[in-house]
Design an enzyme around this catalytic site. Sequence first.
Site, PDB file in Angstrom:
ATOM      1  N   GLU A 182      -4.624  -5.369  10.876  1.00  0.00           N
ATOM      2  CA  GLU A 182      -3.905  -4.539  11.089  1.00  0.00           C
ATOM      3  C   GLU A 182      -4.239  -3.841  12.522  1.00  0.00           C
ATOM      4  O   GLU A 182      -5.046  -2.628  12.149  1.00  0.00           O
ATOM      5  CB  GLU A 182      -3.847  -3.228   9.409  1.00  0.00           C
ATOM      6  CG  GLU A 182      -3.689  -3.894   8.695  1.00  0.00           C
ATOM      7  CD  GLU A 182      -3.333  -2.850   7.392  1.00  0.00           C
ATOM      8  OE1 GLU A 182      -2.865  -2.721   7.390  1.00  0.00           O
ATOM      9  OE2 GLU A 182      -4.321  -1.654   6.968  1.00  0.00           O
TER      10      GLU A 182
ATOM     11  N   GLU B  82      -6.618   4.843   8.576  1.00  0.00           N
ATOM     12  CA  GLU B  82      -6.333   6.050   8.382  1.00  0.00           C
ATOM     13  C   GLU B  82      -7.688   6.686   7.697  1.00  0.00           C
ATOM     14  O   GLU B  82      -7.833   7.736   7.707  1.00  0.00           O
ATOM     15  CB  GLU B  82      -5.912   5.987   7.459  1.00  0.00           C
ATOM     16  CG  GLU B  82      -3.557   5.833   8.478  1.00  0.00           C
ATOM     17  CD  GLU B  82      -2.580   5.922   6.831  1.00  0.00           C
ATOM     18  OE1 GLU B  82      -2.528   5.331   6.091  1.00  0.00           O
ATOM     19  OE2 GLU B  82      -1.751   5.125   7.434  1.00  0.00           O
TER      20      GLU B  82
ATOM     21  N   SER C 231       4.026  -2.822  10.369  1.00  0.00           N
ATOM     22  CA  SER C 231       4.899  -2.520  10.630  1.00  0.00           C
ATOM     23  C   SER C 231       5.158  -3.783  10.278  1.00  0.00           C
ATOM     24  O   SER C 231       6.686  -4.647  10.852  1.00  0.00           O
ATOM     25  CB  SER C 231       5.273  -1.501  11.304  1.00  0.00           C
ATOM     26  OG  SER C 231       5.366  -1.004  12.343  1.00  0.00           O
TER      27      SER C 231
ATOM     28  N   HIS D 177      -9.785   0.783   5.350  1.00  0.00           N
ATOM     29  CA  HIS D 177      -7.898   1.052   5.994  1.00  0.00           C
ATOM     30  C   HIS D 177      -7.996   2.037   7.595  1.00  0.00           C
ATOM     31  O   HIS D 177      -8.635   2.948   7.010  1.00  0.00           O
ATOM     32  CB  HIS D 177      -7.186   1.852   5.072  1.00  0.00           C
ATOM     33  CG  HIS D 177      -5.810   1.754   5.221  1.00  0.00           C
ATOM     34  ND1 HIS D 177      -5.220   2.798   6.718  1.00  0.00           N
ATOM     35  CD2 HIS D 177      -4.926   0.789   5.221  1.00  0.00           C
ATOM     36  CE1 HIS D 177      -4.011   2.389   6.830  1.00  0.00           C
ATOM     37  NE2 HIS D 177      -3.579   0.859   5.479  1.00  0.00           N
TER      38      HIS D 177
ATOM     39  N   GLY E 282       2.744   2.346  10.724  1.00  0.00           N
ATOM     40  CA  GLY E 282       3.727   3.314  10.664  1.00  0.00           C
ATOM     41  C   GLY E 282       4.083   3.837  12.157  1.00  0.00           C
ATOM     42  O   GLY E 282       5.079   5.101  11.901  1.00  0.00           O
TER      43      GLY E 282
ATOM     44  N   ASN F  45       0.798  -1.420   0.023  1.00  0.00           N
ATOM     45  CA  ASN F  45      -0.094  -0.024  -0.173  1.00  0.00           C
ATOM     46  C   ASN F  45       0.835   1.370  -0.306  1.00  0.00           C
ATOM     47  O   ASN F  45       2.082   1.799   1.187  1.00  0.00           O
ATOM     48  CB  ASN F  45      -0.687  -0.044   1.251  1.00  0.00           C
ATOM     49  CG  ASN F  45      -1.778   1.467   1.954  1.00  0.00           C
ATOM     50  OD1 ASN F  45      -1.999   2.278   0.195  1.00  0.00           O
ATOM     51  ND2 ASN F  45      -2.523   1.231   2.892  1.00  0.00           N
TER      52      ASN F  45
ATOM     53  N   LYS G 254       0.306   3.936   0.061  1.00  0.00           N
ATOM     54  CA  LYS G 254      -0.252   5.373   0.574  1.00  0.00           C
ATOM     55  C   LYS G 254      -0.105   7.229  -0.975  1.00  0.00           C
ATOM     56  O   LYS G 254      -0.236   6.662  -2.108  1.00  0.00           O
ATOM     57  CB  LYS G 254      -0.527   5.438   1.851  1.00  0.00           C
ATOM     58  CG  LYS G 254      -0.002   4.221   2.534  1.00  0.00           C
ATOM     59  CD  LYS G 254       0.087   4.775   4.094  1.00  0.00           C
ATOM     60  CE  LYS G 254       0.615   3.423   4.675  1.00  0.00           C
ATOM     61  NZ  LYS G 254       0.388   3.678   6.656  1.00  0.00           N
TER      62      LYS G 254
END
Length: 251
Positions: free
Chosen positions: A165, A97, A211, A95, A171, A9, A11
């Site tokens: 996730e 985010e 990660s 996701h 991240g 991904n 992003k």
Amino acid sequence: MRTPFVVGNWKLNKTIAEALAHVTEIKNQLGAVKGVQVGVAPPATAIYAVGKRLEDSAIAVCAQDAYWEPNGAWTGELSPQILQDAGASWIIVGHSERRQHFNETNETVGKKARAVIGCAIGAIVCVGETLAERDAGRTLGVIDAQLAGALEGVTNTELLVIAYEPVWAIGTGRTATPAQAQEVHAHIRTQLAGRYGAETSQKVRIQYGGSVKPSNAAELMSQPDIDGALVGGASLEAADFIAIVKAARPS
Ligand code: PEP
């Protein structure tokens, strides 16, 4: 036997030229890898060019999000149909985010998953708890609510992949231990069994994301219910992404 699926991904990173250079390196080096399905999710602006570059390759082009309406007065949105036309064969939905910064709810994630799968496109449905939810002992309850919303009305499980996730691992450089991840993956599979039956639940792939790096990929993906990875930061470096794909090969 589930074929592991590793998706990068990207992003909000890479211009079209950068995306083409990156995917060309990945394609050239992964040509011979067998037993792993691979996908890349560039920014929407690069989907078409990346798809063209991958025409003679088994690497799938993915989109990072989609709206649930097929077309119309939805300024700024992209539908599964439009993304499929550009070359996407998988779409990430829910996701963290998007949930965190763009107000996505379990209900809207469900609308997106139904719209994507309804177009015969694969949906990678992301679920995962925050650190506060984990610390409060709410991890499995949060996952159950996210699955219930996302899978409402989803019947075609051949086009369904779940990505677990944990938000605290995305991240941050902080990875769930293989045992922590396996516990949640096994729970997700039990939930899938309740919804679709035990046999079908054994066929649905559950990726881990958070990660993932070359140094931890093999151990994570050797867990019985971890069927690949959704990779953010490490997918921006071709060598790291390739090492993670190779770590997913069944032994
Ligand atoms: C992600 O964005 O899906 C992700 C897992 O990111 P990272 O690998 O950078 O934690």
